[in-house]
Every structure is written in C-alpha cells, then in structure tokens.
Design an enzyme around this catalytic site. Structure first.
Site, PDB file in Angstrom:
ATOM      1  NE  ARG A  47     111.228   8.613 -97.638  1.00  0.00           N
ATOM      2  CZ  ARG A  47     112.080   9.030 -96.693  1.00  0.00           C
ATOM      3  NH1 ARG A  47     111.699   9.096 -95.429  1.00  0.00           N
ATOM      4  NH2 ARG A  47     113.307   9.375 -97.011  1.00  0.00           N
ATOM      5  CE1 TYR A  99      92.195  -7.431-103.809  1.00  0.00           C
ATOM      6  CE2 TYR A  99      93.928  -6.899-102.243  1.00  0.00           C
ATOM      7  CZ  TYR A  99      93.468  -6.951-103.541  1.00  0.00           C
ATOM      8  OH  TYR A  99      94.261  -6.529-104.559  1.00  0.00           O
ATOM      9  CG  ASP A 177      89.819  -3.801 -96.416  1.00  0.00           C
ATOM     10  OD1 ASP A 177      89.234  -2.809 -96.905  1.00  0.00           O
ATOM     11  OD2 ASP A 177      90.611  -4.506 -97.070  1.00  0.00           O
ATOM     12  CE  LYS A 202      90.473  -2.011-105.420  1.00  0.00           C
ATOM     13  NZ  LYS A 202      90.591  -2.989-104.355  1.00  0.00           N
TER      14      LYS A 202
END
Ligand SMILES: *Cc1c(COP(=O)(O)O)cnc(C)c1O
Length: 385
Positions: A47, A99, A177, A202
């Site tokens: 992690r 978005y 973004d 994407k």
C-alpha cells in the site's frame, strides 16, 4: 526524449535482475527487511509502495512533465486524494459541465465535510475569476469538458489566480482533470496548473480493461501531502492494474493519432447529416474554443458530442439501432462507444441543473475508437435513419 519515446521508455528500464523488457508484476504485498528498519530497495508494504506502481508513477510523471506522480485505484480515488487537501469551510470552484462523478463527489461526499462547491457561470477564465471568494482554496477544471467539449484557457485561468489570496493568505490551487486530452495532447502543469488529475481508465489505459487514476504535480510539498493520503486512505492500484496501464501507455501516442483522425471524419459526417441538430467538436474552426485549443493542445482527442434532431424517443431509437458503436459508459478505448450523458455518465446531476448547462435528452457523446472511420460513419448513418 520526445513524447512517443517517453511513452515507450520513461520509467520502463529493463528489469535489472532478469533483463525483462516489461516491468515485472510484483504481486508481493510485503517486502523482507534486513533486520529492524533495514529496507532493501525502499519497499516495506505494497500500500505504501510497490515496484510495479513506482515504475508506472515515473512514466506518468515523465509524460506530464511532472516532478512527482502518484497512481490510484481509480480516477475518483485520485480526485478524492486531491480534495483531501481541502479543509472544512473551504470553497471549491468548478465549471458548469464536468464529469458527473466529480459533481457527485463534490456535492454528495465533500459537502457534508463542510466543503462548498460553486460552479462558475461559464467555462471561461473570466467566469472562474468572478466566482472566487475569500474561502476559495481550489479551482477544479476540465478542458475539453465532459460532455460538451468546452475549452477553457488554462494558462489564463492560472494567471488570474496568481494575484488572488484567500482568507488564509493562500493562492487557490488549480487542478486540471486532463482525462479527455491525455498527456499526448495537453500538459496543464506547463500552463500553470498545480495538480493534474487523470482517470487512467480512459485514454491512458486505452483498452477498456483497467480502472485506474493518477495525480501529477511539480510541487514537493503537495506531493508529500498527497502521498501521505495515498498511504493513509489506501486507494492504490493493484500491481496487475499498474502493468495494464503501463502497457496501454506505450501505444498512447499512436492510438491518439487514429482517435483524432476518426473524430474529424465523424464530426464532418455528423455536421452534414440532416438528422443532427448541433455538433460539438473543438477541432472545428468555428468552435468557440478552437483558437484556445490550438494554443494549449497538440491536437484533438476522439471525442465528439452532438444533439440529435428529436427528443428522448428518437435518441433511444438511435442507441438501439447502433450495430458497431457500442452504447456504453466510459471513453478513450480502442473501440468506439456512444454514451447518453443524461441517463449514464451525468445522471447524478439533478435534471434542472443538467438542462441549465446543456446536457439535454437528445445529447449524445461519442468516443471514437481506432476503427476505420468509414465503418463508423456507416453505422451512424443507418442508426440515424
Ligand atoms: C471517467 C472520468 C473520471 C473518473 O475516473 P474513474 O477511473 O472512472 O474513477 C474523472 N474525470 C473524467 C473527466 C472522467 O472521464
């Protein structure tokens, strides 16, 4: 190195142990130490850090021209980490069309922690400046925006923040973004952004087979806070996800050329169709953001939105008739997708608000893949009949 070379080589040196030309997928959750506190290669627990992830983060940073990169388990996990920089009482300024998941995150998750989100009146640097208040701690923008493909002048937005100080005496952070443009077409840090956010799901991944996200920054102080949050909250990508994203990135420059060519061809086709009311494509010379796009981008992604002549019934019929282009959420993959923002990606936005910003029921958002454009146009032709 130039962009196409970076995509193949940055952060992707052959494995020193085996010579493998692909980054090994390090599935280990933990790493043996030499006694107490003796980390062998700087890794202790996956992690906190993992070699597959570190390689990906180096690649992503190189592509955005950033000093620091962090990878996350999704675009939304990355956005959440960026929003963790805010404190109760802070105001976030954003744009009218973004978005839908970002809208939901701002309003349904962060509002209850005392973070107020306000949308500027338009997608313009001037409107962002007008929305600033003494509480503004962050400005969150998209360009091209989702789903209307509005273009915002990122450099001018950054400039307008330079002289502004909020109640803490700080300049608000500018977050861009960059999912729609991808680093192949736009590098917001070079235009004055403080943080670049990505949905790696994407264009970066490009094959619709991985969900991932990233944050990039030049500032060490910001990176340290984000890295702390990444480890504390734990929204990290799996080693396999890191591998898939890294593999996708290697062909990003090549894919983007074909996405762009298909976008131009399909946008032209749609503009000539009597079944289409309006086409939104920043590659058109008469698009209101075209001149800005030419300044701040190196081309156009495979995104074209349009309003079909008719209402919801005609729009539904169009989606049912598509044969090649798949009705689906998401974008940026090799296969062409058609999305109905009002009921899919932007359903989380209240109907009145959707209507106000132009996300109407006859709005269709296309993500053009890398197929032959003639086949895409033929499919649209028969579906629009
Ligand atoms: C998809 C998307 C996101 C969210 O990313 P996930 O990987 O789905 O969490 C954020 N911003 C934009 C512009 C997107 O298209």
């Amino acid at each position: 190195m130039r962009f196409g070379t970076l995509a193949v080589h940055a952060g992707q040196d052959p494995d020193p142990h085996s010579g493998a030309v692909n980054i090994p997928v390090h599935f280990s959750s933990t790493f043996a130490q030499d006694g107490l506190g003796g980390l062998r290669q700087g890794y202790e627990y996956s992690r906190t850090g993992n070699p597959s992830r570190r390689a990906l983060e180096a690649t992503l940073a190189a592509l955005e021209g950033a000093a620091h990169g962090l990878a996350f388990s999704s675009g939304q996990a990355a956005s959440t980490a960026a929003l963790s920089l805010l404190a109760p009482g802070d105001q976030l300024i954003t744009l009218p069309d973004i978005y839908g998941g970002s809208y939901r995150l701002f309003h349904r998750v962060f509002e209850k922690y005392g973070i107020q989100t306000t949308a500027a009146q338009h997608s313009s640097a001037e409107a962002v400046a007008q929305a600033l208040s003494p509480d503004t701690a962050m400005v969150w923008v998209e360009s091209p925006s989702n789903p209307l493909l509005n273009i915002l002048d990122i450099a001018e937005t950054a400039e307008r923040l330079v002289g502004f100080r909020n109640r803490r005496g700080e300049r608000p952070l500018l977050v861009v973004d960059n999912t729609f443009a991808s680093p192949a077409l736009q590098n917001p840090l070079a235009l004055g952004a403080d943080i670049v956010a990505h949905s790696g799901t994407k264009y970066l991944g490009g094959h619709s087979d991985v969900v991932a996200g990233a944050l990039l920054t030049q500032r060490k102080d910001i990176w340290e806070k984000l890295k702390f949050y990444q480890n504390a909250a734990g929204g990290v990508p799996s080693p396999m996800d890191c591998y898939l994203l890294q593999r996708g990135i290697r062909t990003l420059p090549l894919r983007m050329k074909q996405h762009q060519a298909n976008a131009f061809a399909v946008a032209e086709f749609l503009r000539a169709s009597p079944k289409v009311e309006a086409v939104f494509f920043p590659g058109f010379a008469d698009h209101p953001g075209h001149a800005i796009a030419l300044r701040q981008m190196r081309g156009f992604p495979g995104m074209v939105s349009f309003r079909l002549a008719g209402g919801l019934a005609e729009t539904k019929r169009f989606f049912e008739r598509l044969r090649l282009i798949l009705p689906a959420e998401s974008l940026g993959g090799v296969e062409s997708l058609a999305c109905h923002p009002a009921t899919m990606t932007h359903a989380a936005i209240p109907p009145s608000e959707r209507q106000r910003v132009g996300i109407t029921e006859n709005l269709v958002r296309l993500s053009l893949g890398i197929e032959d454009h003639e086949d895409l146009a033929e499919d649209l032709q028969q579906a629009l009949l």
